[in-house]
Design an enzyme around this catalytic site. Structure first.
Site, short mmCIF file in Angstrom:
data_model
loop_
_atom_site.label_atom_id
_atom_site.label_comp_id
_atom_site.label_asym_id
_atom_site.label_seq_id
_atom_site.Cartn_x
_atom_site.Cartn_y
_atom_site.Cartn_z
N ILE A 106 0.84 -1.20 0.00
CA ILE A 106 0.00 0.00 0.00
C ILE A 106 0.88 1.25 0.00
O ILE A 106 0.41 2.36 0.22
CB ILE A 106 -0.97 0.00 1.21
CG1 ILE A 106 -0.22 -0.20 2.54
CG2 ILE A 106 -1.98 -1.13 1.07
CD1 ILE A 106 -0.10 1.01 3.37
N HIS A 122 -4.24 -4.53 -2.81
CA HIS A 122 -4.67 -4.27 -1.43
C HIS A 122 -4.88 -2.79 -1.18
O HIS A 122 -4.89 -2.34 -0.03
CB HIS A 122 -3.64 -4.84 -0.44
CG HIS A 122 -3.65 -6.35 -0.40
ND1 HIS A 122 -2.68 -7.09 0.23
CD2 HIS A 122 -4.52 -7.26 -0.92
CE1 HIS A 122 -2.95 -8.39 0.09
NE2 HIS A 122 -4.06 -8.50 -0.61
N CYS A 158 -20.16 14.93 6.10
CA CYS A 158 -21.28 14.21 6.75
C CYS A 158 -20.91 13.65 8.11
O CYS A 158 -21.70 12.94 8.72
CB CYS A 158 -21.78 13.10 5.83
SG CYS A 158 -20.66 11.70 5.78
N GLY A 195 9.55 -10.77 -2.61
CA GLY A 195 9.27 -10.29 -1.26
C GLY A 195 7.88 -10.57 -0.74
O GLY A 195 7.27 -9.72 -0.10
N ASN A 221 13.24 -13.96 -2.71
CA ASN A 221 12.72 -13.79 -1.36
C ASN A 221 13.79 -14.23 -0.37
O ASN A 221 14.45 -15.24 -0.62
CB ASN A 221 11.46 -14.66 -1.18
CG ASN A 221 10.54 -14.13 -0.11
OD1 ASN A 221 9.91 -13.10 -0.30
ND2 ASN A 221 10.45 -14.81 1.02
N GLU A 223 13.48 -15.58 2.49
CA GLU A 223 13.13 -16.86 3.12
C GLU A 223 12.47 -17.77 2.08
O GLU A 223 11.93 -17.27 1.10
CB GLU A 223 12.10 -16.64 4.23
CG GLU A 223 12.61 -15.91 5.43
CD GLU A 223 11.46 -15.54 6.36
OE1 GLU A 223 11.63 -15.69 7.57
OE2 GLU A 223 10.40 -15.11 5.88
P1 NAD Z 1 4.99 -10.85 4.38
O1 NAD Z 1 5.42 -9.89 5.44
O2 NAD Z 1 4.07 -11.95 4.75
O3 NAD Z 1 6.29 -11.53 3.74
C1 NAD Z 1 7.36 -10.75 3.28
C2 NAD Z 1 8.41 -11.71 2.73
O4 NAD Z 1 9.45 -10.91 2.19
C3 NAD Z 1 9.02 -12.62 3.79
O5 NAD Z 1 8.96 -13.96 3.34
C4 NAD Z 1 10.46 -12.12 3.91
O6 NAD Z 1 11.35 -13.19 4.10
C5 NAD Z 1 10.70 -11.47 2.58
N1 NAD Z 1 11.64 -10.35 2.60
C6 NAD Z 1 11.86 -9.42 3.58
N2 NAD Z 1 12.77 -8.52 3.18
C7 NAD Z 1 13.15 -8.89 1.93
C8 NAD Z 1 14.06 -8.34 0.98
N3 NAD Z 1 14.81 -7.26 1.27
N4 NAD Z 1 14.18 -8.96 -0.23
C9 NAD Z 1 13.46 -10.08 -0.52
N5 NAD Z 1 12.60 -10.65 0.36
C10 NAD Z 1 12.44 -10.04 1.55
O7 NAD Z 1 4.46 -9.96 3.18
P2 NAD Z 1 3.28 -10.20 2.13
O8 NAD Z 1 3.36 -11.56 1.57
O9 NAD Z 1 3.31 -9.01 1.25
O10 NAD Z 1 1.96 -10.13 3.01
C11 NAD Z 1 1.82 -9.09 3.96
C12 NAD Z 1 0.59 -8.23 3.81
O11 NAD Z 1 0.83 -7.03 4.56
C13 NAD Z 1 0.31 -7.79 2.42
O12 NAD Z 1 -1.07 -7.75 2.27
C14 NAD Z 1 0.83 -6.37 2.36
O13 NAD Z 1 -0.10 -5.53 1.70
C15 NAD Z 1 0.80 -5.88 3.79
N6 NAD Z 1 1.96 -5.05 4.12
C16 NAD Z 1 2.34 -4.07 3.25
C17 NAD Z 1 3.44 -3.30 3.53
C18 NAD Z 1 3.84 -2.24 2.54
O14 NAD Z 1 2.97 -1.64 1.87
N7 NAD Z 1 5.14 -1.97 2.37
C19 NAD Z 1 4.18 -3.51 4.70
C20 NAD Z 1 3.75 -4.51 5.59
C21 NAD Z 1 2.64 -5.29 5.29
#
Ligand code: NAD
Length: 259
Positions: A106, A122, A158, A195, A221, A223
């Site tokens: 977002i 999202h 409103c 990510g 990613n 992990e």
């Molecule tokens: P998640 O937090 O579930 O997973 C993030 C993944 O990214 C993890 O597996 C982690 O190992 C990996 N990761 C972390 N840093 C990294 C990097 N530098 N390079 C590569 N991989 C990396 O995230 P998700 O699957 O997007 O689900 C989370 C939900 O939360 C989503 O709906 C998202 O919209 C929301 N969210 C958004 C933000 C944002 O807008 N930046 C931040 C936090 C959560």
């Protein structure tokens, strides 16, 4: 250590593909200082997302939601696109390779980096809406109300409850945007997943869709993810470190093949 063979394999796939779609999650923005759901000490270790970012909890206790969201949006508005975002922008603008970004984020950092077709499945923290009369507000105007001390911003037309245009747990994803995302995944010959833990549904069904139609898949990613065993290339490294290397290798391959 980065596996050079994987970098070359990813660059080759990019070189051979005609319609690349990229699917990103919170992990692409951690190097911009925005925590994902897992980072220790990040926002989500202090605010349980299923409690603070849940739609019914928002309606019952909007002040709790706004306390968390104020902190999140201050971080988001202060953040800058990192090398992962700018590399994807270059793959669109300079090399016409990336057609669409589908993001769960977002934070609008893909748009700020310069990608033009970004499907924010999202929602986006840039705007907010009155839940009663649907008036749309720029988030920066809502931020002013929070800074003036309002703990629950209200509509100036409103008096309705205002909610940022982000999809909370328990809310439907915007149907049209999700449909466009499905169409883009169907059109893709390569899907690059960056990510995301691939645990949030229905977003996580998009990579499975690509698998079922034989689309090539690259996963970047830090992990392991549930799709690793089925992907063509898997790189467990930081996106901001690995994507510039893949771009460099791709340019090298492209220049070699055109001489
Ligand atoms: P998640 O937090 O579930 O997973 C993030 C993944 O990214 C993890 O597996 C982690 O190992 C990996 N990761 C972390 N840093 C990294 C990097 N530098 N390079 C590569 N991989 C990396 O995230 P998700 O699957 O997007 O689900 C989370 C939900 O939360 C989503 O709906 C998202 O919209 C929301 N969210 C958004 C933000 C944002 O807008 N930046 C931040 C936090 C959560």
């Amino acid at each position: 250590m980065i596996n050079e063979e994987s970098i070359t394999a990813a660059a080759q796939l990019i070189h051979l593909s005609k319609y690349i779609v990229v699917f990103t999650g919170a992990g692409i923005s951690t190097e911009s200082g925005i925590a994902d759901f897992r980072s220790p000490g990040g926002l989500w270790s202090r605010y349980n997302p299923s409690e603070y970012a849940n739609y019914s909890a928002f309606l019952k206790h909007p002040e709790k939601f706004w306390k968390m969201h104020k902190e999140l949006s201050e971080t988001v508005f202060a953040a800058e696109p990192n090398l992962a975002h700018t590399t994807l922008a270059s793959l669109e603008k300079d090399y016409k390779k990336v057609k669409t970004i589908i993001t769960q984020n977002i934070d609008f950092l893909h748009l700020r980096a310069g990608n033009t077709k970004v499907l924010e499945i999202h929602g986006s923290g840039q705007t907010a809406n009155c839940l009663s009369c649907q008036t749309e507000f720029q988030y920066t105007d809502i931020q002013k109300l929070l800074d003036e001390g309002q703990d629950v911003p209200r509509c100036n037309k409103c008096d309705g409850l205002i909610k940022p245009n982000v999809v909370l747990f328990g809310e439907q994803l915007p149907f049209e945007v999700l449909q466009q995302a499905r169409d883009e995944v169907s059109a893709a010959d390569l899907l690059i997943i960056i990510g995301s833990s691939l645990t949030i549904y229905p977003a996580a069904t998009l990579p499975s869709m690509a698998l079922s139609t034989g689309t090539k898949i690259i996963v970047i990613n830090v992990e392991p993810t549930p799709i690793d065993n089925d992907a063509d290339v898997v790189i467990h490294e930081k996106a901001g470190v690995v994507l510039p290397k893949i771009l460099e290798r791709f340019v090298h391959i492209q220049n070699g093949s055109s001489t």
